[in-house]
Structures are given as structure tokens and as C-alpha cells.
Design a protein around this motif. Structure first.
Motif, PDB file in Angstrom:
ATOM      1  N   ILE A   1     -33.095 -36.211   6.495  1.00 46.84           N
ATOM      2  CA  ILE A   1     -33.695 -35.594   5.317  1.00 46.84           C
ATOM      3  C   ILE A   1     -33.012 -36.115   4.063  1.00 46.84           C
ATOM      4  O   ILE A   1     -33.669 -36.505   3.093  1.00 46.84           O
TER       5      ILE A   1
ATOM      6  N   GLN B   1     -35.298 -29.458  -3.499  1.00 44.16           N
ATOM      7  CA  GLN B   1     -36.097 -30.280  -2.595  1.00 44.16           C
ATOM      8  C   GLN B   1     -35.416 -30.423  -1.236  1.00 44.16           C
ATOM      9  O   GLN B   1     -36.045 -30.283  -0.194  1.00 44.16           O
TER      10      GLN B   1
ATOM     11  N   SER C   1     -36.842 -28.828   2.367  1.00 45.21           N
ATOM     12  CA  SER C   1     -37.092 -29.717   3.517  1.00 45.21           C
ATOM     13  C   SER C   1     -36.175 -29.387   4.690  1.00 45.21           C
ATOM     14  O   SER C   1     -36.605 -29.354   5.842  1.00 45.21           O
TER      15      SER C   1
END
Length: 80
Positions: free
Chosen positions: A17, A56, A60
């Protein structure tokens, strides 16, 4: 008490990620037991990390943790 194998599994989920978001994964800490557990992730990048990058990554990573389900209980996720 820290479960090293669980900490390793959490880090393995975080690495792709961070890479996909062009972030450096500085540190992943897993501490606590049961519903008092905390996952603390520190990220960085060349120009620095702002709140939007933290949000973000958090979004995620949280979804990835939900899918992988390495923790059978509630936990707190902190990204900085």
C-alpha cells in the motif's frame, strides 16, 4: 506484549500500500492485547507527508486489514 508474527503480517499488508502510494514505510508497530490493541504506522516521502497522504494511507490500509482480517478483535489504527 507484542506478537512478532502478527506484527510481521501487519507490516506485509502495509508495504504494498505504501509502495502504491509512493510512500516510504518507516515503521509499523503493533502493541497491546485484544480490543486494546494499537497499530501505529509511520510513513514518509521525499517532500514530506501531509494530512491527505496520511488519510489516503489510513483509508487504504484499513480496508486491506478488513479483508486480510489478521486481528479477530477491534483495534485502533494511527498513521503519522
Amino acid at each position: 506484549m507484542v506478537d512478532k508474527s502478527l506484527g510481521t503480517r501487519i507490516q506485509e499488508i502495509a508495504i504494498p500500500i505504501a509502495t502504491a502510494l509512493d510512500l516510504e514505510l518507516v515503521e509499523v508497530l503493533y502493541q497491546g492485547r485484544g480490543p486494546n490493541s494499537v497499530i501505529r504506522v509511520t510513513i514518509d516521502k521525499v517532500d514530506g507527508v501531509g494530512i491527505s497522504e496520511c488519510e489516503q494511507f489510513h483509508h487504504s490500509f484499513s480496508k486491506a486489514l478488513d479483508v486480510a482480517d489478521p486481528l479477530p478483535y477491534a483495534y485502533r489504527l494511527e498513521v503519522s
